[in-house]
Design a protein around this motif. Structure first.
Motif, PDB file in Angstrom:
ATOM      1  N   UNK C  71      -7.110   0.316  11.875  1.00 52.72           N
ATOM      2  CA  UNK C  71      -5.649   0.276  11.727  1.00 52.72           C
ATOM      3  C   UNK C  71      -4.956   0.368  13.083  1.00 52.72           C
ATOM      4  N   UNK C 221       2.654   2.452   7.842  1.00 50.90           N
ATOM      5  CA  UNK C 221       1.880   1.733   6.817  1.00 50.90           C
ATOM      6  C   UNK C 221       0.456   2.213   6.668  1.00 50.90           C
ATOM      7  N   UNK C 223      -1.056   4.098   4.658  1.00 53.35           N
ATOM      8  CA  UNK C 223      -1.619   4.099   3.295  1.00 53.35           C
ATOM      9  C   UNK C 223      -2.123   2.713   2.874  1.00 53.35           C
ATOM     10  N   UNK C 224      -1.518   1.662   3.410  1.00 55.65           N
ATOM     11  CA  UNK C 224      -2.050   0.314   3.135  1.00 55.65           C
ATOM     12  C   UNK C 224      -3.496   0.199   3.633  1.00 55.65           C
ATOM     13  N   UNK C 225      -3.740   0.719   4.814  1.00 56.44           N
ATOM     14  CA  UNK C 225      -5.081   0.623   5.380  1.00 56.44           C
ATOM     15  C   UNK C 225      -6.079   1.432   4.551  1.00 56.44           C
ATOM     16  N   UNK C 227      -5.901   2.109   1.388  1.00 55.17           N
ATOM     17  CA  UNK C 227      -6.200   1.396   0.140  1.00 55.17           C
ATOM     18  C   UNK C 227      -7.115   0.207   0.411  1.00 55.17           C
ATOM     19  N   UNK C 228      -6.811  -0.543   1.460  1.00 57.05           N
ATOM     20  CA  UNK C 228      -7.594  -1.746   1.744  1.00 57.05           C
ATOM     21  C   UNK C 228      -9.064  -1.436   2.027  1.00 57.05           C
ATOM     22  N   UNK C 229      -9.305  -0.301   2.637  1.00 56.40           N
ATOM     23  CA  UNK C 229     -10.679   0.052   2.985  1.00 56.40           C
ATOM     24  C   UNK C 229     -11.370   0.868   1.884  1.00 56.40           C
ATOM     25  N   UNK C 231     -10.415   3.668   0.662  1.00 53.42           N
ATOM     26  CA  UNK C 231     -10.407   5.093   1.010  1.00 53.42           C
ATOM     27  C   UNK C 231      -9.369   5.909   0.245  1.00 53.42           C
TER      28      UNK C 231
END
Lengths: 342, 342, 342, 342
Positions: C71, C221, C223-225, C227-229, C231
């Motif tokens: 990120x 952002x 939390x986007x990372x 979710x994407x990973x 985690x």
């Protein structure tokens, strides 16, 4: 100011430009389906006496390396390269950007061998570490040395035994094949590696490398990878015409021979003038050690890279010759080092 | 057999080849640091009356798109494109391969507008979804339509308001700028987008696109991205020489005008012969609807793509003209459709 | 058979299990929006006397490292770590899988310092190489050493000067903070790094690490990372409850103190029995050097890693203590080495 | 306020917490090599009457999906999913972040079938497009529908014929298998897909999904992928203990049956009160259509998602039940809709 900085300092061999002109208005299919590319590929297979390889023409070396290596590996698999390896240091993390670690190995001569590789395998023992899978070598290496047939044969046998892929970066393969120390022929190589590329950019083409894939399992769907990585030129003819021209007779080798011959004159000149070398290179890259005062003097008329400081008053420089290097410039350079001297 | 399949069927405009020959033995720096590239960039800035843009010459469109978009976005950010958008369908997932989703939007005319984009924004509301960040448009679009100044101005204002980047794929920008319907000038574009590229490959170059970055925050370190993605040619001069030649006078626009003129003759020919079009294109790609019987007849002498079946007996075809299209071939084609008729 | 293999050999401290039971039927929001997570975060900010940090609870260390680092970095940016660094060797190329090179640096003591980093910067000079951007350190290091306040302050100043991010892997931060040699407090850390995590898994939690982001530009952002990973746990409460329990009083530190105390008894025992150490560790990982005969004997009753062969008859082993290590087992181990002796 | 928002609103079934307590001080190997995980895997193989599958316990659904899919695909290969598919919309581009495009297909009922897939194959015809390779389905689907044995058998046969992988997201597989409309058994599934996962998080576990890989070629080196993606918990026992507890008798199915039974009471209640449904779901997610006035009233005492506006005065809501849903709350909710009425 004459440049010994690189082997991509000039344009292309005039025969290549002529071929572009002659074919210019032929209407051809795009994306490597043109007749020139097909003919070039067919010719290369003949030269290698091997109809079963797959060949793709790509615009440059980094592009070729990243497309091939990312196509060949699964996500957890890694590359083994020397610390001088182009993919390790000089491609801005191109391999890592496709998701793969490059494990580096220190060497003196820029070359990998089974003993070096086994150390890597022994230190990568379980799923908490990447799985070493592809051995990346360059021929010539990044410091001008070359692999002989025995070395490559051993490396290949080792890789087969340990289930590794062997990949050869041939950005300067022409110079390697035409080196006085060389005992390899182009047609030997397909049996000795899983994939390799024949460098055009550094041997007389405007751009272009011919990637040769010999292992069947690595061939499938390769054009998808080329397209995905931006490596499929709309006017693929540009690559096809050049490789056809380079290989329809001995032009490719002749250009490399010229480069090596120019390097030879340079290296003998350096040696005769009493200078030693950082590494003993039999190819078109030389690394003589000069006094810094001589370097300063030479820089007035020549451009080249200062490679590495050796001691308080001496440094190694890199001199590169190419298909386009002029003999009179080489001789003038030798005279100059004799004139200035130690 | 004459081809209307594409605008990359022939080589390059002869002036470009001539320029390559003339410069061939000049010794130049590698990787886009050569004097030709510097001159081409300087010239392009002049033509755009904008000294503050950053310009990079890249070998092809997919390469340009993937390098730029992956450099501009953070990992969770996504592209918005039409379902016809080149990055959505015809680049083998090149953008996704760099980690980013491409969100697609259905359109009739191949164009994006604020109303379409706001729908995407409204359906991407939290961190369980990607964050739409870059609006990808093509001009001309993939189906031959073009954006006018009003449309682009509105789109840009919208993007500013919603903190989106606006990126224009200009693979066929020449044809767009020379369209009879066009009211944009090259010099208008930097203010209307954050980045765009001027396509050379499809407008008379052997290869090459000029990426123009206008937003300051997107400029930093861009050469690292080029190198990492294999987009930095060792002999960058090859791109520099071509763009310099295309822009040192009006050659670039003249070539596009020729392509459009040829398209015009074709489209009027089709219309006069009583045929309608799948979409009304003012550029060098045409989509006339022909009876399948006519298509079969035409295919004996011409190559082109059959684009889409319209009904039981008719299909739309795609006809593309270029800088190299010969007027006599265009007129012969029109005669042929009149001869065979409905 | 008693295990000194690791600090994640047992479950969780009983108070944590009790807290899970007590809260079990509370209905909570998902994905880290539950009241326990909010309370834990609030508590951690208090403990750090810093309301401006961003805190995210993540399930494990590799997950935290890869999510944060990917990120924080742009595609061409790289990590600097020691060769022992967890991200360099023991995360299966997790960082590279997100596209980033990890540049390694040899060290004796597992620690980075400005002199080591400047060497890396000096050898990464242009766009043909990755751009070093994030300095990865671990505290305790992977070989048990710790950073003191002076070292961290210097490192941070250096990173600011060279525009680098400083990231601390705190998988064993508890043990570091409770070491006899330590002069850092938890509340010192936010000012000394750009991001770090407080390890729960190895200090009494079932799982969980608290990532603390202190640099504002890295917070956006996030939390986007996560979710994407993968985690972002649906039942984020599981992490929230544990961190709340660990930090609502001094449990976190008490558990680390116990681990260190056990390590102390072990290390004194080894020393008194006449054994030396591979590295002098003030934390919960010890690396005593034992005769191979002693090791063989110990392995009958204890499990631990044999770390490295020292000479023909001696090897270093790794002994790890934890919140759950039993004093009687430690004392029995010491007796055993005395019994068997050299 | 009682929540019907989700099936991960509470902690874990008390038996699971009890099992954690009982095993808490057992010393176990890390990273999924503990005895509980081994026993859980062995048990699951028995339940599926299939000793040849590979099973891995992973912390969450997105984590499982991204690790498995990226391990299974080569770089140019893509996923086919419905537009409602979790990987398409609700995982923040997790699949794209590993490099793969997700091709979406519109459906009414949330399910894929051969006719839908063949359309995708027919529009992906060459190397300029990604290669569709993995069919992603969810059971139950994201809108509560389920696949029956005939549908899955047809889908599998189709995938075999077209050389596609079939992957089933079983986040709510328990509810699917216990649905009144279901004719599948857990032991049927391995033969019908190439990989799938059994969801624990949404069926009574604190966290955890059991990934089952049935196709041999997809099994190799899978633990490397888990580690690389941060999916290998140090205390893997946490997952092992839970799955052992869920499957050592019928607890897993009993919990799903309870969830479905609660959903049944709700759906009959809605139907009896005169309300229709957006989609007819036989599982633990319901989508009744309520007047907005009723919704406003219900929101005073209940939390749930408003799913979609239907017309000026009505909206569909989503009600989710779980293993923890209390019958008295369900009955109270039904009373409330009857009380407020239309």
């Amino acid at each position: 100011m004459y440049s010994f900085k690189n082997d991509y300092t000039e344009g292309a061999h005039p025969r290549i430009l002529q071929a572009l002109i002659e074919s210019n208005f032929d209407q051809e299919e795009g994306y490597g389906r043109d007749r020139f590319t097909l003919k070039a590929i067919s010719l290369l297979k003949e030269k290698m006496a091997n109809p079963n390889v797959d060949i793709h023409l790509v615009s440059g070396g980094t592009q070729t390396n990243l497309t091939a290596i990312s196509a060949f590996l699964r996500p957890h698999e890694a590359v083994i390269a020397t610390t001088a390896g182009h993919v390790f240091t000089h491609e801005t993390g191109a391999i890592e950007a496709t998701g793969h670690k490059v494990i580096s190995v220190e060497t003196e001569d820029g070359k990998l061998n089974p003993a070096k590789i086994i150390e890597v395998l022994n230190s990568h023992t379980d799923e908490h570490m990447v799985k070493p899978k592809l051995v990346y070598i360059s021929n010539t290496t990044e410091i001008g040395s070359i692999y002989n047939k025995r070395e490559l044969t051993d490396l290949k046998a080792f890789c087969e035994e340990y289930n590794l892929f062997l990949y050869m970066d041939g950005a300067r393969l022409g110079s390697a094949l035409c080196s006085v120390d060389n005992d390899l022929q182009l047609s030997d190589i397909p049996a000795l590696v899983d994939a390799f590329y024949i460098g055009g950019t550094k041997n007389g083409a405007l751009l272009g490398e011919a990637l040769v894939i010999t292992r069947n399992s690595l061939k499938e769907d390769f054009r998808f990878h080329l397209k995905q990585k931006g490596a499929l030129l709309a006017k693929g003819r540009l690559l096809g015409i050049q490789f056809y021209e380079l290989f329809r007779d001995d032009l490719f080798l002749d250009l490399a021979k010229h480069a090596n011959k120019m390097a030879n004159i340079l290296s003998e000149g350096c040696r005769n003038a009493g200078f030693s070398f950082l590494i003993d290179s039999p190819s078109n890259q030389l690394f003589p050690i000069f006094p810094d005062t001589l370097i300063a003097e030479l820089q007035k008329s020549y451009s080249f890279y200062v490679w590495e400081q050796i001691d308080a008053t001496n440094s190694a420089v890199r001199l590169v010759t190419s298909w386009a290097t002029k003999e009179e410039e080489v001789r003038a350079f030798v005279e100059e080092i004799n004139r200035v001297g130690k």
